[in-house]
Design a protein around this motif. Structure first.
Motif, mmCIF file in Angstrom:
data_model
loop_
_atom_site.group_PDB
_atom_site.id
_atom_site.type_symbol
_atom_site.label_atom_id
_atom_site.label_comp_id
_atom_site.label_asym_id
_atom_site.label_seq_id
_atom_site.Cartn_x
_atom_site.Cartn_y
_atom_site.Cartn_z
ATOM 1 N N GLY A 403 0.785 -1.231 0.000
ATOM 2 C CA GLY A 403 0.000 0.000 0.000
ATOM 3 C C GLY A 403 0.810 1.270 0.000
ATOM 4 O O GLY A 403 0.313 2.331 0.412
ATOM 5 N N CYS A 404 2.049 1.201 -0.483
ATOM 6 C CA CYS A 404 2.868 2.415 -0.515
ATOM 7 C C CYS A 404 2.295 3.418 -1.516
ATOM 8 O O CYS A 404 1.894 3.050 -2.621
ATOM 9 C CB CYS A 404 4.311 2.084 -0.877
ATOM 10 S SG CYS A 404 5.196 1.205 0.436
ATOM 11 N N ASP A 405 2.278 4.682 -1.102
ATOM 12 C CA ASP A 405 1.811 5.757 -1.971
ATOM 13 C C ASP A 405 2.941 6.291 -2.845
ATOM 14 O O ASP A 405 2.724 6.689 -3.987
ATOM 15 C CB ASP A 405 1.229 6.892 -1.136
ATOM 16 C CG ASP A 405 0.142 6.413 -0.192
ATOM 17 O OD1 ASP A 405 -0.925 5.989 -0.690
ATOM 18 O OD2 ASP A 405 0.355 6.437 1.031
ATOM 19 N N LEU A 406 4.145 6.316 -2.279
ATOM 20 C CA LEU A 406 5.338 6.809 -2.965
ATOM 21 C C LEU A 406 6.440 5.766 -2.824
ATOM 22 O O LEU A 406 6.548 5.112 -1.790
ATOM 23 C CB LEU A 406 5.816 8.135 -2.369
ATOM 24 C CG LEU A 406 4.805 9.284 -2.281
ATOM 25 C CD1 LEU A 406 5.388 10.439 -1.482
ATOM 26 C CD2 LEU A 406 4.398 9.749 -3.682
ATOM 27 N N ILE A 407 7.254 5.625 -3.859
ATOM 28 C CA ILE A 407 8.418 4.740 -3.799
ATOM 29 C C ILE A 407 9.652 5.562 -4.137
ATOM 30 O O ILE A 407 9.692 6.216 -5.188
ATOM 31 C CB ILE A 407 8.299 3.562 -4.781
ATOM 32 C CG1 ILE A 407 7.104 2.676 -4.420
ATOM 33 C CG2 ILE A 407 9.572 2.734 -4.791
ATOM 34 C CD1 ILE A 407 6.860 1.543 -5.421
ATOM 35 N N ASN A 408 10.632 5.536 -3.239
ATOM 36 C CA ASN A 408 11.905 6.227 -3.474
ATOM 37 C C ASN A 408 12.924 5.232 -4.011
ATOM 38 O O ASN A 408 13.188 4.192 -3.412
ATOM 39 C CB ASN A 408 12.424 6.851 -2.176
ATOM 40 C CG ASN A 408 13.626 7.738 -2.408
ATOM 41 O OD1 ASN A 408 13.486 8.952 -2.553
ATOM 42 N ND2 ASN A 408 14.820 7.158 -2.458
ATOM 43 N N MET A 409 13.538 5.584 -5.159
ATOM 44 C CA MET A 409 14.554 4.731 -5.773
ATOM 45 C C MET A 409 15.799 5.565 -6.059
ATOM 46 O O MET A 409 15.928 6.174 -7.112
ATOM 47 C CB MET A 409 14.002 4.088 -7.050
ATOM 48 C CG MET A 409 12.837 3.143 -6.792
ATOM 49 S SD MET A 409 11.971 2.608 -8.299
ATOM 50 C CE MET A 409 13.278 1.774 -9.181
ATOM 51 N N SER A 410 16.711 5.579 -5.115
ATOM 52 C CA SER A 410 17.962 6.332 -5.260
ATOM 53 C C SER A 410 19.017 5.433 -5.896
ATOM 54 O O SER A 410 20.085 5.180 -5.327
ATOM 55 C CB SER A 410 18.432 6.854 -3.899
ATOM 56 O OG SER A 410 17.575 7.855 -3.414
ATOM 57 N N LEU A 411 18.707 4.956 -7.077
ATOM 58 C CA LEU A 411 19.579 4.012 -7.781
ATOM 59 C C LEU A 411 19.419 4.210 -9.277
ATOM 60 O O LEU A 411 18.511 4.888 -9.751
ATOM 61 C CB LEU A 411 19.248 2.562 -7.386
ATOM 62 C CG LEU A 411 17.790 2.109 -7.444
ATOM 63 C CD1 LEU A 411 17.341 1.771 -8.856
ATOM 64 C CD2 LEU A 411 17.562 0.908 -6.546
ATOM 65 N N GLY A 412 20.328 3.630 -10.045
ATOM 66 C CA GLY A 412 20.244 3.745 -11.492
ATOM 67 C C GLY A 412 21.576 3.476 -12.143
ATOM 68 O O GLY A 412 22.460 2.835 -11.579
ATOM 69 N N GLY A 413 21.720 3.985 -13.363
ATOM 70 C CA GLY A 413 22.990 3.880 -14.056
ATOM 71 C C GLY A 413 23.145 2.696 -14.960
ATOM 72 O O GLY A 413 24.192 2.530 -15.589
ATOM 73 N N GLY A 414 22.133 1.841 -15.065
ATOM 74 C CA GLY A 414 22.249 0.662 -15.910
ATOM 75 C C GLY A 414 21.554 0.850 -17.253
ATOM 76 O O GLY A 414 21.064 1.931 -17.588
ATOM 77 N N GLU A 415 21.511 -0.217 -18.009
ATOM 78 C CA GLU A 415 20.866 -0.182 -19.311
ATOM 79 C C GLU A 415 19.347 -0.148 -19.165
ATOM 80 O O GLU A 415 18.790 -0.564 -18.149
ATOM 81 C CB GLU A 415 21.263 -1.418 -20.119
ATOM 82 C CG GLU A 415 22.748 -1.549 -20.400
ATOM 83 C CD GLU A 415 23.059 -2.840 -21.126
ATOM 84 O OE1 GLU A 415 22.563 -3.015 -22.254
ATOM 85 O OE2 GLU A 415 23.785 -3.680 -20.559
#
Length: 589
Positions: A403-415
């Motif tokens: 039931g999360c309203d917001l999701i924080n994703m402090s990641l990345g950099g891939g294809e």
């Protein structure tokens, strides 16, 4: 000393080629630990021949792993790693792939009966050979699954893909890909300084790192560069006495000398100095109540700020920390305990503290929306540099289920990856909004998955005067500067918009003080779009808590659309231009 490490993986053998430019014949010890799956320790002689080492089982390929090589020169000087390497597999060796249905992340009634039946039959541990035919190797095995009809993580040789596609034309097969945390890491030497001048050993530089009272600071990384542009230098970590010996840097002018403590102190940067052996480097403590860039724009939240909003943090885990309360979560790392979502790094705890730390003045740390409910989804394994697309997609699905309203994703950099795009789309269609860091590639285009249009892409800015002038963050203050307030700047590392992807918002992300794991209430400043993202998430939670009507909407795409319309209506330009800031920064008034 310059060391080049090349690796290739075939079956259960790792071929390691180490090419020293000036230490051929030297002895070394090679230690490899691959996410706790396999480890080895072997004494080697440095030459130009590949070194073959054997594992009991084939490690998972594709991820970034950490190798520590301790090299001992003929005069006894030790030069240490670690080095980041990427394991590559041959076509005949097992690799990991994700199997997805024709559309989305679940095989549903609108897919073919064959597709549905195949997904239901792929239980964890089963060999695909038993489900299809003998042309598929018995080693092709289901490693993990997001559910009976969900995404499957499968290990199989690449040359088996053709047979699998022919047998099941309605499925999608994508490689397992990996994404990294988007914090700014200390610069590391790429070219080691020479430790020998002919037959004479170059002197080392012995330094001591302390607090202002003279107490030693253990575990601080010290990096010295004789040529910063070429990344020529040496680094190491202080011992229990706060001491370190930087091999080969004695009696040499250093273009830059960095000190990076693990917690409770500011970093230190000194330029163009000639340090002497025995010098002491004194670090500045982080004082309670310091107004960093986050607190300048967004003061600590009141008791009810964020009430009724659930925020998922997909990261390295959360806690323990006395100022953080975690309402739930899981670990989706394949092979790890699902109930172990404590932090295996410092990053996730720092991110969570920015959003919703609940400490009290004068010594506690408080976030932007302390009444928001935090959910921890650990997608990074111990010692792993990357999180897999399977584990991240699984975490997104769990966050939606919680039931999360917001999701924080402090990641990345891939294809770019179909599985993550589908998972973010699933969240969006379920009324959940993903906020994702744009990446720290130094003004390059927005990285994936922030570049996906159904997510909010968050860049980073800073403000002069909110961190000491002699810290490692000083070089991050580059143009463009704000208008009319010239103290504001776009962080030098922050990625920017392009024709392919836009920046949606910008938020404070330079020298942000927040929680790090520890029962003593530890804190640390960190920088990166990793820090900007939870700043935006925290403010979004604080704003959203004032709109119970939006929170009460049915959990569908319309809900996500209305949430985004509402929070982005609160954005205001800081004068950087849309390429750098998108709509600008949240303004609460």
């Amino acid at each position: 000393m310059a060391v080049k490490i090349q690796l290739s993986l075939s079956a259960c053998q790792l071929s390691v080629k180490i090419e020293p430019t000036d230490l051929s014949g030297a002895q070394a010890q090679l230690v490899v630990d691959i996410e706790g799956q396999s480890s080895l320790q072997q004494d080697i002689t440095l030459d130009h021949s590949p070194i073959i080492v054997n594992f009991d089982e084939t490690p998972r390929t594709g991820n970034r792993h950490r190798i520590t090589a301790k090299l001992t020169s003929p005069v006894g000087n030790a030069i240490s790693g670690p080095f980041l390497i990427k394991l590559c597999a041959s076509a005949a060796s097992p690799q990991n792939f994700l199997i997805l249905p024709t559309r989305g992340i679940r095989s549903t009634a609108d897919h073919s009966q064959t597709n549905n039946a195949f997904f239901r039959s792929m239980s964890v541990g089963i060999s695909l050979n038993s489900l299809i035919h003998d042309d598929i190797p018995e080693s092709a095995t289901v490693l993990n699954s997001t559910g009976e009809t969900g995404i499957k993580l499968v290990q199989m040789p690449e040359n088996a893909l053709t047979e699998l596609r022919a047998a099941q034309p309605g499925i999608r097969i994508v490689p397992e890909r990996f994404y990294t945390l988007q914090r700014c890491l200390p610069p590391t030497p790429q070219r080691r300084v020479q430790t020998m001048a002919g037959n004479i050993a170059v002197a080392g530089l012995h330094l001591r790192v302390t607090d202002p009272a003279g107490n030693p600071i253990e575990g601080a990384r010290v990096v010295g560069f004789t040529n910063f542009d070429q990344r020529a230098g040496t680094d190491g970590v202080t011992n229990a006495n706060g001491e370190i010996n930087l091999i080969g840097l004695g009696n040499r002018t250093l273009e830059r000398l960095y000190v990076f403590p693990t917690k409770n102190f500011w970093s230190l940067l000194r330029r163009n100095i000639l340090p002497a052996t025995g010098d002491t480097l004194i670090l500045t403590p982080i004082k309670p109540g310091h107004i960093d860039v986050r607190r300048h724009f967004y003061p600590d939240g009141a008791a009810g700020s964020g009430q009724g909003v659930k925020v998922g943090v997909i990261d390295s885990g959360i806690g323990p920390h006395p100022d953080l309360a975690v309402s739930g979560g899981t670990c989706t790392v394949t092979g790890d305990n699902t109930g172990d979502f404590a932090d295996v790094d410092q990053h996730g705890t720092h991110v969570a503290g920015i959003i919703a730390a609940r400490g009290q003045a004068p010594n506690g740390l408080r976030g932007i929306a302390p009444a928001a409910s935090l959910f921890a989804y650990r997608v990074f394994g111990r010692g792993a540099e990357g999180a897999s697309n399977f584990d991240i997609a699984s975490a997104i699905e769990k966050a939606v289920a919680d039931g999360c309203d917001l999701i924080n994703m402090s990641l990345g950099g891939g294809e770019r990856d179909e599985a993550l795009e589908d998972a973010i789309t699933f969240a969006f269609q379920s009324g959940t909004v993903c906020l994702i860091a744009t990446g720290n590639d130094g003004r390059q285009q927005v990285s994936f998955p922030a570049s996906f249009s159904l997510a909010l892409a968050i860049g980073a800015m800073g403000r002069r005067g909110t961190f000491p002038a002699n810290t490692s963050d000083t070089p991050n203050a580059l143009a463009p500067f704000g208008s009319p307030d010239k103290k504001n700047f776009v962080a030098a590392f922050s990625n920017i918009a392009s024709a392919e992807a836009s920046v949606d918002l910008i938020a404070p992300g330079v020298a942000v003080i927040s929680t790090v794991p520890g029962l003593a209430g530890d804190r640390a400043p960190m920088s990166g779009t990793s820090m900007a993202c939870p700043t935006a998430t925290g403010v979004a939670a604080r704003l959203l808590s004032t709109r119970p009507d939006l929170l009460a909407l049915p959990r569908d795409q319309h809900r996500a659309e209305e949430i985004i319309k509402f929070v982005t209506s609160k954005a205001k330009s800081l004068g950087f231009g849309t390429v750098f800031e998108g709509l600008g920064q949240f303004v609460e008034s």
